[in-house]
Design a protein around this motif. Structure first.
Motif, PDB file in Angstrom:
ATOM      1  N   GLU A 151       0.857  -1.194   0.000  1.00 20.35           N
ATOM      2  CA  GLU A 151       0.000   0.000   0.000  1.00 20.35           C
ATOM      3  C   GLU A 151       0.888   1.236   0.000  1.00 20.35           C
ATOM      4  OE1 GLU A 151      -3.270   1.162  -0.199  1.00 20.35           O
ATOM      5  OE2 GLU A 151      -2.303   3.105   0.146  1.00 20.35           O
TER       6      GLU A 151
ATOM      7  N   CYS B 112     -14.386   9.515  -0.509  1.00 16.00           N
ATOM      8  CA  CYS B 112     -15.498   8.553  -0.499  1.00 16.00           C
ATOM      9  C   CYS B 112     -16.585   9.028   0.458  1.00 16.00           C
ATOM     10  CB  CYS B 112     -14.948   7.196  -0.047  1.00 16.00           C
ATOM     11  SG  CYS B 112     -16.151   5.862  -0.121  1.00 16.00           S
TER      12      CYS B 112
ATOM     13  N   ALA C 258     -20.495   5.329   2.900  1.00 15.29           N
ATOM     14  CA  ALA C 258     -21.737   4.640   3.300  1.00 15.29           C
ATOM     15  C   ALA C 258     -21.587   3.147   3.056  1.00 15.29           C
ATOM     16  CB  ALA C 258     -22.911   5.184   2.493  1.00 15.29           C
TER      17      ALA C 258
ATOM     18  N   GLY D 158      -7.294   0.200  -7.080  1.00 18.44           N
ATOM     19  CA  GLY D 158      -8.265   1.248  -7.340  1.00 18.44           C
ATOM     20  C   GLY D 158      -8.473   1.608  -8.798  1.00 18.44           C
TER      21      GLY D 158
ATOM     22  N   GLN E 216     -16.012  15.873  -3.729  1.00 18.68           N
ATOM     23  CA  GLN E 216     -16.596  15.895  -2.379  1.00 18.68           C
ATOM     24  C   GLN E 216     -15.873  16.919  -1.508  1.00 18.68           C
ATOM     25  OE1 GLN E 216     -18.106  12.242  -0.104  1.00 18.68           O
ATOM     26  NE2 GLN E 216     -16.076  12.463   0.769  1.00 18.68           N
TER      27      GLN E 216
ATOM     28  N   TRP F 164     -25.048  14.515  -2.674  1.00  9.83           N
ATOM     29  CA  TRP F 164     -25.309  13.925  -1.353  1.00  9.83           C
ATOM     30  C   TRP F 164     -24.770  14.799  -0.220  1.00  9.83           C
ATOM     31  CZ3 TRP F 164     -21.643  11.866  -4.762  1.00  9.83           C
ATOM     32  CH2 TRP F 164     -20.302  11.910  -4.343  1.00  9.83           C
TER      33      TRP F 164
ATOM     34  N   PHE G 157     -23.706  13.416   3.447  1.00 10.78           N
ATOM     35  CA  PHE G 157     -23.584  12.242   4.323  1.00 10.78           C
ATOM     36  C   PHE G 157     -22.925  12.674   5.635  1.00 10.78           C
ATOM     37  CE2 PHE G 157     -23.248   8.721   0.783  1.00 10.78           C
ATOM     38  CZ  PHE G 157     -24.579   8.950   0.453  1.00 10.78           C
TER      39      PHE G 157
ATOM     40  N   VAL H 156      -9.531  -6.885  -8.514  1.00 14.27           N
ATOM     41  CA  VAL H 156     -10.682  -6.860  -7.601  1.00 14.27           C
ATOM     42  C   VAL H 156     -11.065  -5.398  -7.331  1.00 14.27           C
ATOM     43  CG1 VAL H 156     -10.140  -9.070  -6.464  1.00 14.27           C
ATOM     44  CG2 VAL H 156      -9.156  -6.964  -5.562  1.00 14.27           C
TER      45      VAL H 156
ATOM     46  N   GLY I 186     -19.506   1.082  -3.913  1.00 11.65           N
ATOM     47  CA  GLY I 186     -18.389   0.221  -4.306  1.00 11.65           C
ATOM     48  C   GLY I 186     -17.648  -0.440  -3.156  1.00 11.65           C
ATOM     49  N   ILE I 187     -17.848   0.046  -1.912  1.00 11.34           N
ATOM     50  CA  ILE I 187     -17.035  -0.470  -0.798  1.00 11.34           C
ATOM     51  C   ILE I 187     -17.334  -1.955  -0.549  1.00 11.34           C
ATOM     52  CG2 ILE I 187     -16.432  -0.213   1.646  1.00 11.34           C
ATOM     53  CD1 ILE I 187     -17.341   2.731   1.437  1.00 11.34           C
ATOM     54  N   TYR I 188     -18.624  -2.259  -0.445  1.00  7.87           N
ATOM     55  CA  TYR I 188     -18.987  -3.661  -0.162  1.00  7.87           C
ATOM     56  C   TYR I 188     -18.506  -4.584  -1.290  1.00  7.87           C
ATOM     57  CZ  TYR I 188     -21.748  -7.872   0.463  1.00  7.87           C
ATOM     58  OH  TYR I 188     -22.128  -9.187   0.602  1.00  7.87           O
TER      59      TYR I 188
HETATM   60  C1  LIG Z   1     -16.309  10.780  -3.958  1.00 15.97           C
HETATM   61  C2  LIG Z   1     -16.667   9.308  -3.857  1.00 15.97           C
HETATM   62  C3  LIG Z   1     -17.682   8.916  -3.001  1.00 15.97           C
HETATM   63  C4  LIG Z   1     -17.985   7.544  -2.847  1.00 15.97           C
HETATM   64  N1  LIG Z   1     -18.940   7.187  -1.933  1.00 15.97           N
HETATM   65  C5  LIG Z   1     -19.174   5.865  -1.713  1.00 15.97           C
HETATM   66  C6  LIG Z   1     -20.064   5.462  -0.676  1.00 15.97           C
HETATM   67  O1  LIG Z   1     -20.628   6.275   0.066  1.00 15.97           O
HETATM   68  N2  LIG Z   1     -20.287   4.129  -0.493  1.00 15.97           N
HETATM   69  C7  LIG Z   1     -19.666   3.187  -1.274  1.00 15.97           C
HETATM   70  O2  LIG Z   1     -19.921   1.992  -1.091  1.00 15.97           O
HETATM   71  N3  LIG Z   1     -18.810   3.551  -2.251  1.00 15.97           N
HETATM   72  C8  LIG Z   1     -18.521   4.856  -2.473  1.00 15.97           C
HETATM   73  N4  LIG Z   1     -17.596   5.214  -3.422  1.00 15.97           N
HETATM   74  C9  LIG Z   1     -16.872   4.143  -4.162  1.00 15.97           C
HETATM   75  C10 LIG Z   1     -15.764   3.554  -3.258  1.00 15.97           C
HETATM   76  O3  LIG Z   1     -14.963   4.593  -2.753  1.00 15.97           O
HETATM   77  C11 LIG Z   1     -14.898   2.548  -4.033  1.00 15.97           C
HETATM   78  O4  LIG Z   1     -15.723   1.689  -4.759  1.00 15.97           O
HETATM   79  C12 LIG Z   1     -14.007   1.738  -3.085  1.00 15.97           C
HETATM   80  O5  LIG Z   1     -13.114   2.573  -2.404  1.00 15.97           O
HETATM   81  C13 LIG Z   1     -13.213   0.682  -3.841  1.00 15.97           C
HETATM   82  O6  LIG Z   1     -12.297   0.055  -2.956  1.00 15.97           O
HETATM   83  P1  LIG Z   1     -10.909  -0.545  -3.518  1.00 15.97           P
HETATM   84  O7  LIG Z   1     -10.216  -1.147  -2.359  1.00 15.97           O
HETATM   85  O8  LIG Z   1     -11.183  -1.380  -4.697  1.00 15.97           O
HETATM   86  O9  LIG Z   1     -10.105   0.731  -4.065  1.00 15.97           O
HETATM   87  P2  LIG Z   1      -9.589   1.993  -3.274  1.00 15.97           P
HETATM   88  O10 LIG Z   1     -10.433   2.256  -2.097  1.00 15.97           O
HETATM   89  O11 LIG Z   1      -9.412   3.060  -4.281  1.00 15.97           O
HETATM   90  O12 LIG Z   1      -8.171   1.523  -2.714  1.00 15.97           O
HETATM   91  C14 LIG Z   1      -7.067   1.380  -3.552  1.00 15.97           C
HETATM   92  C15 LIG Z   1      -5.829   1.449  -2.671  1.00 15.97           C
HETATM   93  O13 LIG Z   1      -4.698   1.174  -3.486  1.00 15.97           O
HETATM   94  C16 LIG Z   1      -3.671   2.084  -3.171  1.00 15.97           C
HETATM   95  N5  LIG Z   1      -2.860   2.216  -4.377  1.00 15.97           N
HETATM   96  C17 LIG Z   1      -3.221   2.758  -5.565  1.00 15.97           C
HETATM   97  N6  LIG Z   1      -2.203   2.677  -6.435  1.00 15.97           N
HETATM   98  C18 LIG Z   1      -1.195   2.052  -5.779  1.00 15.97           C
HETATM   99  C19 LIG Z   1       0.126   1.678  -6.156  1.00 15.97           C
HETATM  100  N7  LIG Z   1       0.615   1.925  -7.385  1.00 15.97           N
HETATM  101  N8  LIG Z   1       0.908   1.059  -5.239  1.00 15.97           N
HETATM  102  C20 LIG Z   1       0.439   0.794  -3.988  1.00 15.97           C
HETATM  103  N9  LIG Z   1      -0.803   1.141  -3.582  1.00 15.97           N
HETATM  104  C21 LIG Z   1      -1.600   1.757  -4.473  1.00 15.97           C
HETATM  105  C22 LIG Z   1      -4.400   3.360  -2.760  1.00 15.97           C
HETATM  106  O14 LIG Z   1      -3.586   4.174  -1.949  1.00 15.97           O
HETATM  107  C23 LIG Z   1      -5.617   2.808  -2.042  1.00 15.97           C
HETATM  108  O15 LIG Z   1      -5.404   2.654  -0.666  1.00 15.97           O
HETATM  109  C24 LIG Z   1     -17.283   6.573  -3.612  1.00 15.97           C
HETATM  110  C25 LIG Z   1     -16.280   6.979  -4.491  1.00 15.97           C
HETATM  111  C26 LIG Z   1     -15.950   8.333  -4.609  1.00 15.97           C
HETATM  112  C27 LIG Z   1     -14.842   8.734  -5.532  1.00 15.97           C
END
Ligand SMILES: Cc1cc2nc3c(=O)[nH]c(=O)nc-3n(C[C@H](O)[C@H](O)[C@H](O)COP(=O)(O)OP(=O)(O)OC[C@H]3O[C@@H](n4cnc5c(N)ncnc54)[C@H](O)[C@@H]3O)c2cc1C
Length: 464
Positions: free
Chosen positions: A74, A83, A86, A200, A221, A253, A255, A318, A332-334
């Protein structure tokens, strides 16, 4: 000439294999041999998980608990992912999220139409049901720590690139390590058998496997600390604003978080207008957030659909890297946490708890299970977005429809428990009739007839 040798990482003995011959191999100091799919290993299977958000942390936790030697990389251990935060009740239950991670338990969702008609959604919730609101910096750190305590090695590093060590070989993963502090980082490499890309929306792992692009929304946001009396209003309440002013294709929103509110919006079709939509969201919620101080401004892409390819060789994507955010709700979190866990379960099962070499086939098992379980959910939300977010009359109809307790129950059950709930046929017929009535009253069908298409495809599965 190649000679047999053995080496170690973190004191772990690796299998006998050929000596490194290239400069890169010598720099790394060891090789992971060419090993056939399914072959028995005389060491643990080694998997690198890139990215420590919900998808990466949950992948790493399940892999490490299942007997796989797991490396979680990470780039920023105090990352504060932009995010809304929620999460549904099923995430709290299935992933054992402790109460202290949830800042607020929302039991009232106010839907606000373009003409500012307000409908309170949540009347059907039982005393124990709620939408969890959390700060991502808190949730992500908790999930990562849990992966670590289950045996994953966590590196603070920025993944740069990887290469495959021959047709049946593993992967050399290169990253800049920040373990010793400093901004630049120190180049470091590890040898692994498989890689999970959980990095991500801007995933570098996806680029490495040529996973293809996806459409994305840009979401903006602002986190605003508001006076205590105003915060009291948002204690257990969240707001969703719809209208051409706040977004042409999404919603705005407000929140509630621990000691502030998150105000935001998003759009796919007019990304350059995002600041104007944010201003409109601020204006619409102004009375309730007046006197607030902006403590953080953030923006990030949200994937619109899965990538054309989500696995190749012994590499899988993933979470957002794969493109698992739902339309309409932008959730997207779940799905990130769940896809991470499902991918890891497939690796653990395919490798017989880390004792055999995993195969592309094992990774396809994860894709096929995920698609089967959630395809309908994605499809329904896609259709809802196309029908109800396309014009102000349609949005008025949408908010009007939310008055119905039946709609509220169906919506909450689907969201909280992630099942597309089969309804009562009589109520369904009445709902269809009422919806049509709402749409006709708002003249919404005529306005949007040219733009609606029900032809979106099921997420593509990777060929076996
Ligand atoms: C403004 C906004 C509001 C949102 N609100 C909601 C909500 O209320 N509820 C909800 O369910 N979803 C929401 N989402 C969607 C949600 O944020 C994502 O779907 C979720 O975070 C995806 O999780 P992930 O672990 O796949 O990716 P991420 O959470 O993006 O995590 C990716 C991780 O990888 C790390 N990373 C990236 N590149 C590298 C690299 N090269 N080397 C090492 N580490 C790296 C990052 O630092 C990060 O920690 C929202 C999104 C946005 C943008």
């Amino acid at each position: 000439m190649r000679v047999a040798f053995s080496s170690s990482i973190s004191g772990q003995k690796l299998l006998q294999c050929n000596a490194p011959t290239s400069r890169a191999d010598r720099a790394v100091g060891l090789r992971v041999c060419a090993i056939k799919d399914g072959a028995v290993l005389d060491r643990k299977l080694r998997v690198a998980v890139i990215g420590g958000g919900p998808s990466g942390a949950c992948t790493a936790e399940t892999l490490a608990s299942g007997g796989v030697e797991t490396f979680l990389i990470e780039r920023k251990l105090d990352n504060c992912k932009p995010c809304g935060g929620a999460i549904p009740l099923c995430m709290v239950d299935e992933f054992n999220i402790p109460a202290e991670i949830i800042d607020r338990k929302v039991t009232k969702m106010k839907m606000i139409s373009p003409s500012n008609r307000e409908v309170d959604v949540g009347k059907t919730l039982s005393e124990t049901e709620y939408i969890g609101m959390c700060r991502r910096e808190v949730l992500d750190a908790y999930l990562r720590d849990r992966a670590k305590s289950n045996g994953a090695t966590v590196y603070n590093g920025l993944f740069m690139r990887m290469e495959k060590d021959g047709p049946e070989g593993g992967y050399t993963v290169h990253f800049n390590s920040y373990e010793e502090g400093g901004k630049v980082g120190k180049p470091q490499s590890i040898k692994v058998d498989a890689v999970v890309g959980a990095d991500g929306a801007n995933s570098r792992v996806a680029k490495e496997i040529d996973a293809g692009e996806y459409d994305y929304a840009i979401a903006f946001q602002e986190r605003i600390r508001i006076p205590d009396d105003k915060m009291a209003y948002y204690m257990d309440l969240a707001e969703m604003y719809v209208g051409d002013d706040v977004s042409p294709d999404f919603y705005g929103w407000v929140f509630p978080k621990y000691d502030h509110v998150a105000v935001g919006t998003g759009t796919v079709i007019n990304k350059s207008g995002i600041k104007q939509y944010q201003q409109a969201t601020r204006d619409r919620s102004k009375v309730k957030t007046e006197g607030g101080k902006i403590i953080r401004v953030e923006a990030h892409p949200i994937p619109e659909h899965p990538r054309p390819r989500r696995a190749q060789g012994r590499v899988a994507l993933v979470g957002d890297a794969a493109g698992y955010v739902t339309k309409c709700s932008g959730e997207g979190i779940y799905f990130a946490a769940k896809s991470g866990r499902m991918c890891a379960e497939a690796i653990v099962a395919g490798s017989k708890n880390g004792t055999r070499m995993v195969s592309e086939q094992d990774l396809n098992v994860y894709l096929s299970k995920f698609d089967t379980k959630y395809w309908l959910t994605y499809k329904v939300l896609d259709i809802l977005q196309k029908v109800f977010y396309r014009s102000n009359p349609a949005r008025e109809a949408f908010v009007e429809m939310c008055e119905s307790e039946y709609v509220q129950r169906m919506t909450f059950d689907s969201y909280l428990y992630k099942t597309v709930v089969p309804g009562n046929p009589l109520d369904d017929a009445k709902l269809a009739f009422d919806t049509l009535g709402s749409l006709l009253r708002g003249n919404a069908l005529r306005q949007g007839a040219k733009t609606v298409s029900f032809g979106s495809k099921q997420p593509e599965k990777v060929a076996a």
